[in-house]
Design a protein around this motif. Structure first.
Motif, PDB file in Angstrom:
ATOM      1  N   LEU A 237       0.786  -1.199  -0.166  1.00  0.00           N
ATOM      2  CA  LEU A 237       0.140   0.094  -0.107  1.00  0.00           C
ATOM      3  C   LEU A 237       0.976   1.206   0.027  1.00  0.00           C
ATOM      4  O   LEU A 237       0.503   2.211  -0.570  1.00  0.00           O
ATOM      5  CB  LEU A 237      -0.983  -0.032   1.126  1.00  0.00           C
ATOM      6  N   GLU A 238       1.806   1.326   0.699  1.00  0.00           N
ATOM      7  CA  GLU A 238       3.011   2.431   0.801  1.00  0.00           C
ATOM      8  C   GLU A 238       3.365   2.412  -0.653  1.00  0.00           C
ATOM      9  O   GLU A 238       3.588   3.854  -1.016  1.00  0.00           O
ATOM     10  CB  GLU A 238       3.941   2.155   2.041  1.00  0.00           C
ATOM     11  N   LYS A 239       3.852   1.636  -1.266  1.00  0.00           N
ATOM     12  CA  LYS A 239       4.508   1.785  -2.704  1.00  0.00           C
ATOM     13  C   LYS A 239       3.483   2.410  -3.487  1.00  0.00           C
ATOM     14  O   LYS A 239       3.747   3.345  -4.331  1.00  0.00           O
ATOM     15  CB  LYS A 239       4.790   0.386  -2.981  1.00  0.00           C
ATOM     16  N   VAL A 240       2.314   1.789  -3.423  1.00  0.00           N
ATOM     17  CA  VAL A 240       1.113   2.205  -4.451  1.00  0.00           C
ATOM     18  C   VAL A 240       0.802   3.585  -4.218  1.00  0.00           C
ATOM     19  O   VAL A 240       0.597   4.437  -5.216  1.00  0.00           O
ATOM     20  CB  VAL A 240       0.174   1.358  -4.402  1.00  0.00           C
ATOM     21  N   ALA A 241       0.833   4.082  -2.928  1.00  0.00           N
ATOM     22  CA  ALA A 241       0.354   5.266  -2.501  1.00  0.00           C
ATOM     23  C   ALA A 241       1.363   6.321  -2.843  1.00  0.00           C
ATOM     24  O   ALA A 241       1.231   7.319  -3.257  1.00  0.00           O
ATOM     25  CB  ALA A 241       0.091   5.498  -1.095  1.00  0.00           C
ATOM     26  N   LYS A 242       2.599   6.099  -2.865  1.00  0.00           N
ATOM     27  CA  LYS A 242       3.839   6.793  -3.170  1.00  0.00           C
ATOM     28  C   LYS A 242       3.705   6.991  -4.570  1.00  0.00           C
ATOM     29  O   LYS A 242       3.952   8.212  -5.302  1.00  0.00           O
ATOM     30  CB  LYS A 242       4.910   6.050  -2.904  1.00  0.00           C
ATOM     31  N   GLU A 243       3.379   6.069  -5.426  1.00  0.00           N
ATOM     32  CA  GLU A 243       3.362   6.191  -6.913  1.00  0.00           C
ATOM     33  C   GLU A 243       2.400   7.107  -7.300  1.00  0.00           C
ATOM     34  O   GLU A 243       2.624   7.717  -8.345  1.00  0.00           O
ATOM     35  CB  GLU A 243       3.288   4.720  -7.629  1.00  0.00           C
ATOM     36  N   LYS A 244       1.182   6.951  -6.648  1.00  0.00           N
ATOM     37  CA  LYS A 244       0.008   7.741  -7.030  1.00  0.00           C
ATOM     38  C   LYS A 244       0.031   9.205  -6.442  1.00  0.00           C
ATOM     39  O   LYS A 244      -1.156   9.978  -6.429  1.00  0.00           O
ATOM     40  CB  LYS A 244      -1.258   7.149  -6.641  1.00  0.00           C
TER      41      LYS A 244
END
Length: 306
Positions: A237-244
């Motif tokens: 979730l942290e990875k996806v949130a950072k990307e978006k």
């Protein structure tokens, strides 16, 4: 645009619900403080400013204190009640002394509980009353009579259940004049493969996801002693949130709301920043593609089966 089942019934268009269980964490008989009440008021104000007009209560939340706090908030704003939807729950018990969880869905208990709920909330009616679905001793004829009585008295407008499967809802609906309109499930434990979602869609029963942010694990807070599967889910979730360029809670809620069942998440938080951030979840749901959705799905399914 597609409508939620509750929206089809002209009950609410609020895609999110603010859960009141986080108003205070004191599971004792001590009175809540003015500071706690002020934080709860700010959370409600933030919810309303974000477009959240539906609130989730229960007679068990903080031993009734969450409802008392919400009742104070209602009393201080005379125009608020007619512009919001309030649901509450009763029927679940937990005895700490014996470590036993049990249920009471008798007519006497439900009627008495609703009276106490209304008193604590300072309101004359509930928009929705939810009962638990895990009671093996459930007497559907008695529950049907109780529902009819509450409707006749004007104390409850609609009824829902929590964590019921398809056959249980069919069984209850076969006796009740008023159809069940809500099935509330716990966070990521929603089962996407046992037919309950399809049945609820067919019957316009609103699926609600309680504890959507997993008691703070998915809203950016530092939570100690989490399981390995929770840790892996949070890392993704942290990875996806950072990307978006957004927050964890927005990704989680967007993932839930992406589903065509129009799932309605319940937020258990009084963090006004988190509540305000959640406005972006609707946009995230629209933009999330299938590959992104399934990447998260695989992690959450692993969590549910852990």
């Amino acid at each position: 645009m597609k409508e939620m089942p509750l929206e089809k019934r002209k009950i609410t268009s609020s895609r999110l619900i603010l859960g009141c269980s986080g108003f205070t964490n004191h599971f004792n008989k001590n009175a809540y403080t003015k500071e706690e009440l002020l934080k709860a008021e700010k959370a409600v104000d933030a919810a309303l400013a974000t477009g959240i007009t539906m609130f989730d209560c229960s007679d068990s939340y903080c031993m009734g204190k969450a409802e008392m706090m919400f009742g104070e908030i209602l009393s201080s704003n005379s125009n608020l009640r007619e512009n919001i939807i309030i649901q509450s729950k009763c029927g679940s018990y937990y005895t700490a002394e014996k470590n036993i969880k049990y249920y009471d869905l008798s007519k006497k208990y439900i009627l008495n509980s609703v009276d106490e709920i209304l008193k604590r909330l300072n309101t004359e009616y509930l928009d929705i009353l939810i009962i638990p679905g895990a009671d093996p001793l459930m007497e559907v004829e008695e529950i049907s009579e109780t529902f009819d009585k509450l409707i006749d008295l004007g104390k409850v407008k609609h009824f829902g259940v929590s964590n019921m499967n398809t056959e249980q809802i069919k069984y209850l609906n076969s006796y009740c004049k008023e159809s069940i309109i809500v099935n509330q499930n716990t966070g990521m434990n929603i089962n996407f493969s046992d037919g309950i979602i399809e049945y609820c869609n067919l019957k316009d029963i609103q699926i609600q996801a309680y504890l959507s942010l997993e008691n703070g694990i998915y809203d950016g807070n530092i939570v100690e002693n989490i399981s390995e599967v929770d840790f892996q889910a949070k890392r993704l979730l942290e990875k996806v949130a950072k990307e978006k360029e957004t927050t964890l809670e927005v990704i989680v809620l967007g993932w839930l709301m992406k589903h065509p069942a129009m799932i309605q998440p319940v937020l258990r938080t009084i963090n006004t920043d988190v509540i305000q951030n959640c406005r972006a979840a609707i946009k995230q749901a629209k933009e999330m593609n299938k590959e992104e959705w399934y990447e998260l799905y695989n992690v959450f399914i692993a969590k549910r089966n852990f």
